[in-house]
Design a protein around this motif. Structure first.
Motif, mmCIF file in Angstrom:
data_model
loop_
_atom_site.group_PDB
_atom_site.id
_atom_site.type_symbol
_atom_site.label_atom_id
_atom_site.label_comp_id
_atom_site.label_asym_id
_atom_site.label_seq_id
_atom_site.Cartn_x
_atom_site.Cartn_y
_atom_site.Cartn_z
ATOM 1 N N ASP A 50 42.884 46.436 51.901
ATOM 2 C CA ASP A 50 42.676 46.943 52.864
ATOM 3 C C ASP A 50 41.729 46.610 54.098
ATOM 4 O OD1 ASP A 50 45.770 46.711 53.225
ATOM 5 O OD2 ASP A 50 45.465 49.105 52.682
ATOM 6 N N ILE A 51 39.926 47.705 53.399
ATOM 7 C CA ILE A 51 39.245 47.307 53.753
ATOM 8 C C ILE A 51 38.191 46.480 53.734
ATOM 9 C CG2 ILE A 51 36.859 48.711 53.739
ATOM 10 C CD1 ILE A 51 39.249 50.709 55.466
ATOM 11 N N PHE A 52 38.470 45.267 52.891
ATOM 12 C CA PHE A 52 38.084 44.424 51.811
ATOM 13 C C PHE A 52 38.758 43.362 53.127
ATOM 14 C CE2 PHE A 52 38.807 40.009 50.113
ATOM 15 C CZ PHE A 52 37.452 39.752 50.286
ATOM 16 N N ARG A 53 40.222 42.861 52.828
ATOM 17 C CA ARG A 53 40.646 42.650 54.651
ATOM 18 C C ARG A 53 39.912 42.686 55.975
ATOM 19 N NH1 ARG A 53 44.140 42.020 58.691
ATOM 20 N NH2 ARG A 53 45.209 40.295 58.373
ATOM 21 N N LYS A 54 39.910 43.837 56.097
ATOM 22 C CA LYS A 54 39.028 45.022 57.285
ATOM 23 C C LYS A 54 37.979 43.870 57.615
ATOM 24 C CE LYS A 54 41.003 49.435 58.882
ATOM 25 N NZ LYS A 54 41.052 50.398 58.764
ATOM 26 N N ALA A 55 36.914 43.567 56.584
ATOM 27 C CA ALA A 55 35.768 43.502 56.263
ATOM 28 C C ALA A 55 35.625 42.207 56.762
ATOM 29 C CB ALA A 55 34.822 43.955 54.688
ATOM 30 N N PRO A 101 40.049 45.239 42.407
ATOM 31 C CA PRO A 101 39.367 45.743 43.289
ATOM 32 C C PRO A 101 38.362 44.906 43.033
ATOM 33 C CG PRO A 101 40.644 46.969 41.954
ATOM 34 C CD PRO A 101 41.260 45.907 41.868
ATOM 35 N N ASN A 102 37.640 45.037 41.400
ATOM 36 C CA ASN A 102 36.379 44.366 41.413
ATOM 37 C C ASN A 102 36.005 42.499 42.044
ATOM 38 O OD1 ASN A 102 36.027 46.569 39.164
ATOM 39 N ND2 ASN A 102 36.289 45.136 37.531
ATOM 40 N N CYS A 103 37.216 41.888 42.399
ATOM 41 C CA CYS A 103 37.109 40.341 42.142
ATOM 42 C C CYS A 103 36.865 40.648 44.143
ATOM 43 C CB CYS A 103 38.491 40.407 42.347
ATOM 44 S SG CYS A 103 38.619 38.962 43.083
ATOM 45 N N ALA A 104 37.817 42.024 44.724
ATOM 46 C CA ALA A 104 37.071 42.359 46.485
ATOM 47 C C ALA A 104 36.175 42.201 46.772
ATOM 48 C CB ALA A 104 38.145 42.797 46.577
ATOM 49 N N ASP A 105 35.217 43.603 45.840
ATOM 50 C CA ASP A 105 34.057 43.896 45.689
ATOM 51 C C ASP A 105 32.960 42.468 45.550
ATOM 52 O OD1 ASP A 105 31.977 45.536 45.519
ATOM 53 O OD2 ASP A 105 31.910 45.627 43.247
ATOM 54 N N HIS A 106 33.027 42.389 44.336
ATOM 55 C CA HIS A 106 32.084 40.959 44.429
ATOM 56 C C HIS A 106 31.813 39.926 45.057
ATOM 57 C CE1 HIS A 106 30.666 38.107 41.172
ATOM 58 N NE2 HIS A 106 31.330 37.346 41.766
ATOM 59 N N LEU A 107 32.958 39.919 45.683
ATOM 60 C CA LEU A 107 33.347 38.469 47.290
ATOM 61 C C LEU A 107 32.509 39.759 48.360
ATOM 62 C CD1 LEU A 107 33.585 35.988 48.426
ATOM 63 C CD2 LEU A 107 35.876 36.746 49.106
ATOM 64 N N ALA A 108 32.473 40.902 48.066
ATOM 65 C CA ALA A 108 32.013 41.462 49.546
ATOM 66 C C ALA A 108 30.384 41.257 49.337
ATOM 67 C CB ALA A 108 32.839 42.929 49.693
ATOM 68 N N GLN A 142 37.410 33.095 44.799
ATOM 69 C CA GLN A 142 37.759 34.114 45.219
ATOM 70 C C GLN A 142 38.108 35.134 45.677
ATOM 71 O OE1 GLN A 142 34.873 34.943 43.127
ATOM 72 N NE2 GLN A 142 35.527 37.221 42.858
ATOM 73 N N VAL A 143 38.582 34.571 46.977
ATOM 74 C CA VAL A 143 40.102 35.325 47.511
ATOM 75 C C VAL A 143 41.701 34.838 47.102
ATOM 76 C CG1 VAL A 143 41.165 35.464 49.781
ATOM 77 C CG2 VAL A 143 38.842 35.302 49.796
ATOM 78 N N GLY A 144 41.072 33.759 46.552
ATOM 79 C CA GLY A 144 42.492 33.329 46.009
ATOM 80 C C GLY A 144 42.813 34.012 44.410
ATOM 81 N N GLU A 145 41.745 34.019 43.854
ATOM 82 C CA GLU A 145 42.139 35.183 42.443
ATOM 83 C C GLU A 145 42.578 36.298 42.685
ATOM 84 O OE1 GLU A 145 41.298 33.705 40.250
ATOM 85 O OE2 GLU A 145 40.665 35.135 38.710
ATOM 86 N N ILE A 146 42.376 37.115 44.441
ATOM 87 C CA ILE A 146 43.365 37.841 43.785
ATOM 88 C C ILE A 146 44.737 38.207 43.552
ATOM 89 C CG2 ILE A 146 43.753 39.872 45.576
ATOM 90 C CD1 ILE A 146 41.298 39.773 47.151
ATOM 91 N N CYS A 147 45.628 36.433 44.104
ATOM 92 C CA CYS A 147 46.787 37.255 43.944
ATOM 93 C C CYS A 147 46.857 35.976 42.461
ATOM 94 C CB CYS A 147 47.399 35.456 44.568
ATOM 95 S SG CYS A 147 48.048 36.032 46.582
ATOM 96 N N ASN A 148 46.110 35.657 42.300
ATOM 97 C CA ASN A 148 46.458 35.106 40.924
ATOM 98 C C ASN A 148 46.345 35.923 39.390
ATOM 99 O OD1 ASN A 148 46.291 31.897 41.069
ATOM 100 N ND2 ASN A 148 44.045 31.946 41.477
#
Lengths: 214, 336
Positions: A26-31, A93-100, A190-196
């Motif tokens: 959620d925070i990642f989305r906000k960012a 969460p690793n994936c989100a953190d990595h992109l941010a 990277q964003v698409g990877e979350i679904c995968n």
């Protein structure tokens, strides 16, 4: 009774861990939404830092869960399955953190032309994780429920792939440098990877529930 | 005094071998798949074996001490023309039987073969009884029929318990965080019941022969047998436990529970009837039952056939060793 108490504690930790992973997304989305509106300024960095801190907290809880599990509060087969699922979930969460972090370091925002698709993809990812969370909490013995959630995640993943392909086509159709195009493509992936990743977790949960089928 | 204790040595070995072997059938699947801690398993097994022997061991002792022979050929308390000679003869037969059965069990235990102590003892008794022309064929046939009925009975109980428990679980659909501790507790409870049934049924294998020859009372025999089995459990149960648990079929917690429960109920039934049977036969019958329910692909047939060979070899080995020992015991040096 001691065993029940131990498992109650474990369930609390596990639920907390899943909640924290969901909050990280959620925070990642906000960012990301913020970066589209205001660029990669100081506030974005604060949000990216928050994503990193939450991911790190989730890691701590994961390690705690692993320790608790190996203090024999679950049967070995459940322990192994749960450990595997947690480690797969941890990649989300690793994936989100990595992109941010990448966006902060590279000072490269996502192409504003992709805003609606990226936000849609993020919504799909968050929704997929919600289903994953639901399945991961308590579905080892509920095969039918798991199957239903798996279908929903598969659909989201398929939609996500289409969006990813569309965005990559858009990026490479633009008149920008190859380096910029590759950076954009990597961020989209990277964003698409979350679904995968959600789909992979779900695959594992399905196998666990099949194994427990009586 | 020393020779007085020596005469029980064969049965001490027998009890030790029985405990080392058959405790695997009670907690083997649970321990080998790390569902129950080994130390906890052996302590509980030892305690419940003694309890089972003391509370429910009478019927089996009666069968092996009296019913398997036609006459009172070995009975030192029977009226004889020469009571002292009769006593010596009875004592010799008891010692030979106990040593022969123990020797067969210990030998096959060291070979890590899950064998039947009941078959070893009955084989030894039958071997000597044949030599003495006192074998009660009818009783022997009943016992053999019960041996055949043991795996079949366990399989039958497996089908029943499997479907009852499956229906319950499907209805309740517990969370894994509830299911797992419940399974662990049930495995321990059923393991304790299995140990109780083991003590009740198999104490006769260890001590009945001394009751038949007037060397121990039934109460003394139950305590003596229970303690010797418990010593075997506490000192040498692990190797066979791992063989039984891992080699036949990889069991999940649910199947392990059903197997232990089925074999415990089967063995307890025979303890009440008074026929010492093999807990190994019961557990293998239960495991095969699980294999049939799940489609047969989970059964390790090579290990299963290895166990079958052990079963056939045990009574024959028990009888042959007994006959050989009896022959040795009756050799005398006659100076020219």
């Amino acid at each position: 009774m001691f065993l029940f108490k131990k498992n109650k504690d474990l369930l609390e930790q596990y639920t907390k861990y899943l909640e924290l992973c969901a909050e990280t997304l959620d925070i990642f989305r906000k960012a990301i939404a913020y970066s589209f509106e205001n660029g990669l300024n100081e506030h974005f960095e604060v949000l990216a830092g928050k994503v990193h801190a939450m991911e790190s907290d989730a890691d701590d809880i994961r390690r705690q869960i692993e320790r608790t599990m190996y203090e024999q509060s679950l049967l070995p087969e459940s322990r192994e399955d749960l450990l595997d699922i947690i480690e797969r979930i941890d990649m989300v969460p690793n994936c989100a953190d990595h992109l941010a972090t990448l966006m902060t370091l590279q000072r490269t925002p996502i192409n504003p032309a992709l805003k609606s698709e990226i936000m849609e993809l993020l919504d799909l990812a968050i929704e997929s994780f919600k289903y994953t969370k639901e399945a991961a909490v308590d579905c080892f013995l509920k095969m039918e429920k798991v199957k239903g959630l798996k279908i929903l995640i598969d659909n989201n993943e398929s939609l996500g792939d289409k969006l990813e392909h569309k965005m990559i086509r858009t990026v490479f159709a633009e008149n920008t440098g190859t380096g910029e195009k590759i950076i954009q493509k990597d961020m989209i992936n990277q964003v698409g990877e979350i679904c995968n990743l959600c789909e992979h977790v779900m695959d594992r949960i399905v196998i666990c529930s099949i194994k427990r089928q009586l | 005094m020393f020779t007085h204790y020596i005469q029980y040595l064969g049965s001490v070995f027998m009890g030790w071998g029985l405990g080392a072997n058959d405790s695997a059938n009670v907690f083997g699947t649970a321990v080998s798949s790390r569902m129950v801690n080994y130390r906890l398993a052996i302590v509980l097994t030892a305690a419940f074996v003694i309890l089972g022997a003391v509370m429910d061991g009478d019927a089996g002792i009666r069968t092996l001490s009296k019913d398997l022979r036609n006459d009172t050929a070995f009975d030192s308390t029977a009226t004889k023309a020469d009571p002292d000679k009769a006593h010596r003869k009875a004592l010799k037969a008891a010692i030979v039987i106990s040593f022969a059965g123990a020797f067969a069990v210990v030998l096959l235990t060291i070979l890590k073969m899950p064998i039947s102590t009941s078959q070893a003892v009955v084989g030894a008794i039958a071997g000597i009884a044949i030599l003495q022309h006192s074998l009660n064929i009818g009783s022997l046939l009943v016992i053999v029929a019960c041996w055949v009925g043991t795996p079949i009975g366990a399989m039958f109980f497996t089908f029943i318990f499997y479907f009852i428990f499956r229906t319950l679980i499907r209805k309740i659909k517990p969370s894994v965080f509830i299911y797992d501790p419940v399974m662990s507790i049930l495995l321990i409870v059923c393991g304790c019941y299995g140990a109780y049934a083991l003590g009740a049924n198999n104490v006769a294998n260890v001590a009945a022969i001394f009751v038949g020859h007037g060397m121990l009372t039934v109460e003394e025999a139950k305590i003596f047998g229970g303690i010797t089995i418990a010593i075997g459990v506490l000192t040498y149960a692990k190797p066979v436990m791992m063989t039984v648990g891992k080699s036949i079929v990889k069991l999940d917690a649910f199947s392990a529970l059903i197997c232990v429960l089925s074999q415990a109920v089967t063995v307890h039934c025979y303890a009440i009837i008074g026929v010492p049977v093999s807990t190994t036969q019961a557990v293998v019958g239960a495991v095969v039952g699980i294999g049939i329910i799940k489609g047969g692909q989970t059964i390790n047939y090579k290990t299963l056939s290895y166990i079958w060979i052990g079963w056939l070899a045990t009574p024959v080995a028990g009888a042959l060793i007994a006959v050989f020992f009896y022959f040795l015991a009756n050799l005398y040096y006659i100076p020219e």
